[in-house]
Design an enzyme around this catalytic site. Structure first.
Site, short mmCIF file in Angstrom:
data_model
loop_
_atom_site.label_atom_id
_atom_site.label_comp_id
_atom_site.label_asym_id
_atom_site.label_seq_id
_atom_site.Cartn_x
_atom_site.Cartn_y
_atom_site.Cartn_z
N ASP A 27 -1.16 -16.35 11.22
CA ASP A 27 -2.19 -15.91 10.74
C ASP A 27 -2.65 -14.40 11.34
OD1 ASP A 27 -5.15 -15.27 10.27
OD2 ASP A 27 -5.70 -17.38 10.28
N TYR A 33 2.14 -11.02 18.78
CA TYR A 33 2.83 -10.51 19.63
C TYR A 33 4.42 -10.38 18.96
CZ TYR A 33 6.38 -10.20 23.40
OH TYR A 33 7.31 -9.55 24.25
N TYR A 116 -14.97 -9.35 0.05
CA TYR A 116 -13.76 -8.49 -0.11
C TYR A 116 -14.30 -7.14 -0.09
CZ TYR A 116 -9.51 -7.04 -2.15
OH TYR A 116 -8.00 -6.33 -2.24
N THR A 146 -2.97 -4.04 -10.23
CA THR A 146 -1.51 -4.04 -10.11
C THR A 146 -1.05 -5.28 -10.53
OG1 THR A 146 -1.53 -2.26 -8.28
CG2 THR A 146 0.64 -3.62 -8.82
#
Ligand code: UDP
Length: 282
Positions: A27, A33, A116, A146
């Protein structure tokens, strides 16, 4: 990297065994890392279908803000180029039509879609700040509607909804009267545009989308004709703050990237219908 909050492992199954490919389940709102050198960080993580971001409002805000921060931090630490997947939603319910990149938009920050729209607007601001303040090489693509193969059958967006409904003989759910417009871009064209943008030296936001505009009712009629379906069209309530019109001005993409969409709606729909015929039969 993906946490599969809206995605699925099936979509990347064909890449297993490719020595140049590695998948990390993670997530990106949490610290990342990655070992070794990186040339690029392309940040696409976010629910993007209205029904998903209405169901996942906090996660949508977190991935656009915290996730973008983490992804920019990773790019900065590696000296990598960064690309942000932004959206035509930054223009909200637009009062300028078609929408050029210079338009600042007409967004309801506290409406249901605000989670959003504002997350992506914040993500753009943060990306520009990393560019200006830290000198990170950044790119911002504003993606317009799209569609294409590998969308989920229950994605909730209009093209997949209509195709799946038509193929199953169910009524096509037209929200409102269907007079609202969208301009639909086939996925291969989008990817070509994003690839060109990534390789270019343009830091300012760039629209990528197909400027051929249709009403949602015209789309429903096209899908019925192309599938040979006898499904009826039924009207459902129009979602709150649903943009009345949307069409990209792609003057910049044409001039700077030499990009133009190649796949028009008829052909793109046919390819997408073929995908869903197999997916539904499975
Ligand atoms: N829409 C519709 N029926 C559906 C799904 C969507 O009429 O089953 C409409 C929706 O109200 C909007 C347009 O189609 O006007 C595009 O919706 P979508 O969810 O694909 O994405 P948006 O462009 O709104 O982000």
């Amino acid at each position: 990297m993906d946490n599969f909050i809206t995605g699925h492992a099936d979509n990347i199954a064909h890449l297993a065994g490719n020595a140049r490919y590695r998948f990390i389940q993670h997530d990106v709102t949490n610290f990342m890392y990655v070992e070794g050198a990186l040339d690029g960080v392309l940040h696409f993580a976010s629910p993007a279908s209205p029904i998903d971001y209405l169901e996942l409002p906090i996660q949508t805000l977190k991935v656009g803000s915290l996730g973008t921060h983490k992804a920019l931090g990773l790019a900065k630490s590696k000296g990598a180029r960064f690309l942000l997947a932004s959206t035509s939603e930054v223009y909200g319910d637009p009062q300028v039509h078609p929408q050029p990149e210079s338009y600042w938009g007409h967004v309801n920050p506290v409406g249901p879609r605000g989670v959003y729209d504002e997350a992506k607007r914040f993500a753009e601001a943060l990306t520009m700040a990393y560019h200006r303040y830290h000198g990170v090489q950044t790119r911002i693509v504003r993606i317009f509607n799209t569609y294409g193969p590998r969308m989920r059958a229950r994605d909730g967006r209009v093209v997949s909804n209509f195709i799946v409904q038509a193929l199953k003989g169910e009524p096509l759910t037209l929200y409102g009267t269907g007079g609202q417009t969208r301009s639909f871009c086939y996925v291969d064209d989008l990817i070509d545009g994003i690839h060109r943008l990534f390789l270019s030296d343009r830091a300012d936001p760039t629209n990528i989308g197909n400027p051929n505009e249709f009403t949602v009712r015209q789309l429903a009629e096209r899908v019925i004709a192309l599938t040979g379906s006898s499904s009826p069209i039924v009207e459902k309530p129009l979602p709150e703050d649903d943009p009345k019109v949307r069409r990209p001005d792609i003057t910049t993409a044409r001039a700077v990237l030499g990009w133009d969409p190649k796949v028009q709606l008829e052909e793109g729909l046919q390819r997408t219908i073929a995908h869903f015929r197999t997916a539904i039969a499975r």
